[in-house]
Design a protein around this motif. Structure first.
Motif, mmCIF file in Angstrom:
data_model
loop_
_atom_site.group_PDB
_atom_site.id
_atom_site.type_symbol
_atom_site.label_atom_id
_atom_site.label_comp_id
_atom_site.label_asym_id
_atom_site.label_seq_id
_atom_site.Cartn_x
_atom_site.Cartn_y
_atom_site.Cartn_z
ATOM 1 N N ARG A 1 1.862 40.794 97.606
ATOM 2 C CA ARG A 1 1.915 39.336 97.555
ATOM 3 C C ARG A 1 1.097 38.796 96.385
ATOM 4 O O ARG A 1 1.456 37.777 95.788
ATOM 5 N N HIS A 2 0.007 39.471 96.044
ATOM 6 C CA HIS A 2 -0.751 39.055 94.862
ATOM 7 C C HIS A 2 0.065 39.295 93.595
ATOM 8 O O HIS A 2 0.021 38.488 92.647
ATOM 9 N N TYR A 3 0.816 40.383 93.553
ATOM 10 C CA TYR A 3 1.721 40.610 92.418
ATOM 11 C C TYR A 3 2.763 39.487 92.336
ATOM 12 O O TYR A 3 3.115 39.027 91.245
ATOM 13 N N GLN A 4 3.250 39.056 93.479
ATOM 14 C CA GLN A 4 4.230 37.975 93.499
ATOM 15 C C GLN A 4 3.637 36.693 92.914
ATOM 16 O O GLN A 4 4.271 36.030 92.087
ATOM 17 N N ARG A 5 2.412 36.353 93.320
ATOM 18 C CA ARG A 5 1.779 35.135 92.815
ATOM 19 C C ARG A 5 1.506 35.228 91.315
ATOM 20 O O ARG A 5 1.457 34.198 90.629
ATOM 21 N N ALA A 6 1.337 36.437 90.833
ATOM 22 C CA ALA A 6 1.119 36.637 89.396
ATOM 23 C C ALA A 6 2.431 36.797 88.633
ATOM 24 O O ALA A 6 2.419 37.084 87.432
ATOM 25 N N ASP A 7 3.552 36.610 89.327
ATOM 26 C CA ASP A 7 4.889 36.725 88.724
ATOM 27 C C ASP A 7 5.109 38.131 88.154
ATOM 28 O O ASP A 7 5.589 38.298 87.034
ATOM 29 N N LEU A 8 4.783 39.129 88.975
ATOM 30 C CA LEU A 8 4.967 40.533 88.584
ATOM 31 C C LEU A 8 5.769 41.270 89.661
ATOM 32 O O LEU A 8 5.275 42.201 90.303
ATOM 33 N N PRO A 9 7.035 40.873 89.881
ATOM 34 C CA PRO A 9 7.822 41.519 90.938
ATOM 35 C C PRO A 9 8.042 43.005 90.704
ATOM 36 O O PRO A 9 8.092 43.792 91.655
#
Length: 336
Positions: free
Chosen positions: A140-148
């Motif tokens: 989810r932190h990757y998602q918030r950083a726009d790193l799918p």
């Protein structure tokens, strides 16, 4: 052991004093004679052992539970790492999973993913058993950083093979959602197939998000095929599944299929929402099937839905397009 931050430990006592004033005091109350309440005393007792100078000069010890609570406070990342590293120098001390979880969550919020990678390897070296919740949080932190793509890589390349944590449908669903929300819908069906190949049973959310992915790239037939595969895995379609398909079919002017699914949806006990009715009404009007659209609006009223401006606007536009101006006027008059 992680490399120590550049933060000077001599500044920590002042920070802890500041925390006493700015973060702890508001939670304290007076017992009427000027002394501190039990709440304030507990917080003061909690923070006192974290003074690094005292740790070096006294016998005070930080327990994992105390450290975990401290990491939830509004300390910056460098200070949190300083305390985390200092605690590990205590004789007989060992970080727990919960301590690592709290620290990694804070570091993830700051977007320092290389530090997270080092912490995960440190956990592995210390023999800590990994739990799926940790990886879902990092994803989810990757998602918030726009790193799918990094979330997908963590699931497929590291979680199982490097850290020996077996993912369940929860991890796969998380990454499926991240891929679709992150603009990578083409990768979602591939990940779904990988999930099935590994024998991980999908749930309703798995199907719903992959259907959404198919529809977003104009693969509506593939999405409809998944609807029929759901029963194989013991999954019953819900309103979200039907709404996704009806919206895509209506947008693609496949109104008969959309109406069939709308009927099926109602028979299955799934309640359509106003948007679903509007999608079907709009599709009927685009196909010059105005009377059917009007009848569908009547059904919508019978089910307790109140048409909105879009519903009336679509019907009025359709009537006018078919030179049924008087009917359009009647609809406006009846509405008013």
């Amino acid at each position: 052991m992680l490399k120590r931050s550049n933060f000077s430990s001599t500044h920590l006592p002042q920070i802890l004093k500041s925390l006493n004033k700015t973060q702890i005091y508001p939670f304290s109350t007076s017992n009427g004679n000027g002394s501190c309440s039990e709440s304030e005393t507990d917080w003061a007792r909690l923070l006192k052992p974290f003074d690094i100078e005292q740790l070096r000069e006294s016998l005070h010890r930080i327990t994992p539970l105390q450290l975990q609570k401290l990491l939830h406070l509004s300390l910056d990342v460098s200070t949190s790492l300083e305390i985390f590293n200092s605690a590990s120098t205590q004789k007989g001390y060992a970080h727990t999973f919960d301590v690592y979880y709290a620290l990694i969550d804070k570091i993830g919020a700051a977007g320092e993913f290389k530090t997270i990678d080092r912490l995960l390897m440190q956990m592995k070296d210390e023999g800590i058993v990994f739990q799926e919740t940790l990886f879902v949080m990092i994803m989810r932190h990757y998602q918030r950083a726009d790193l799918p793509g990094q979330a997908r890589r963590l699931l497929l390349e590291k979680m199982r093979d490097v850290f020996l944590c077996q993912p369940t449908s929860k991890s796969y669903n998380t990454v499926l959602d991240i891929l679709v929300q992150g603009g990578c819908p083409k990768d979602a069906p591939k990940l779904f197939d990988e999930m099935l190949e590994r024998g991980i049973p999908p749930d309703v959310f798995s199907f719903a998000i992959v259907m959404k992915a198919h529809c977003s790239i104009n693969e509506v037939d593939s999405a409809c095929t998944l609807l029929r595969r759901m029963t194989k895995y013991g999954c019953a379609p819900n309103s979200k599944v039907y709404q996704t398909l009806i919206h895509a079919l209506s947008k693609d002017n496949r109104v008969d299929k959309a109406l069939t699914l709308l009927e099926e949806m109602i028979v299955m006990g799934c309640t359509p929402d106003l948007e679903t009715f509007n999608d079907a009404i709009h599709a009927l009007c685009r196909s010059n099937r105005i009377h059917e659209a009007a009848k569908l609006m009547d059904r919508m009223l019978l089910r307790g839905f109140t048409p909105n401006a879009l519903t009336y606007g679509v019907l009025i536009h359709g009537l006018c397009q078919n030179k049924q101006v008087e009917e359009a006027k009647t609809l406006i008059t009846g509405r008013s």
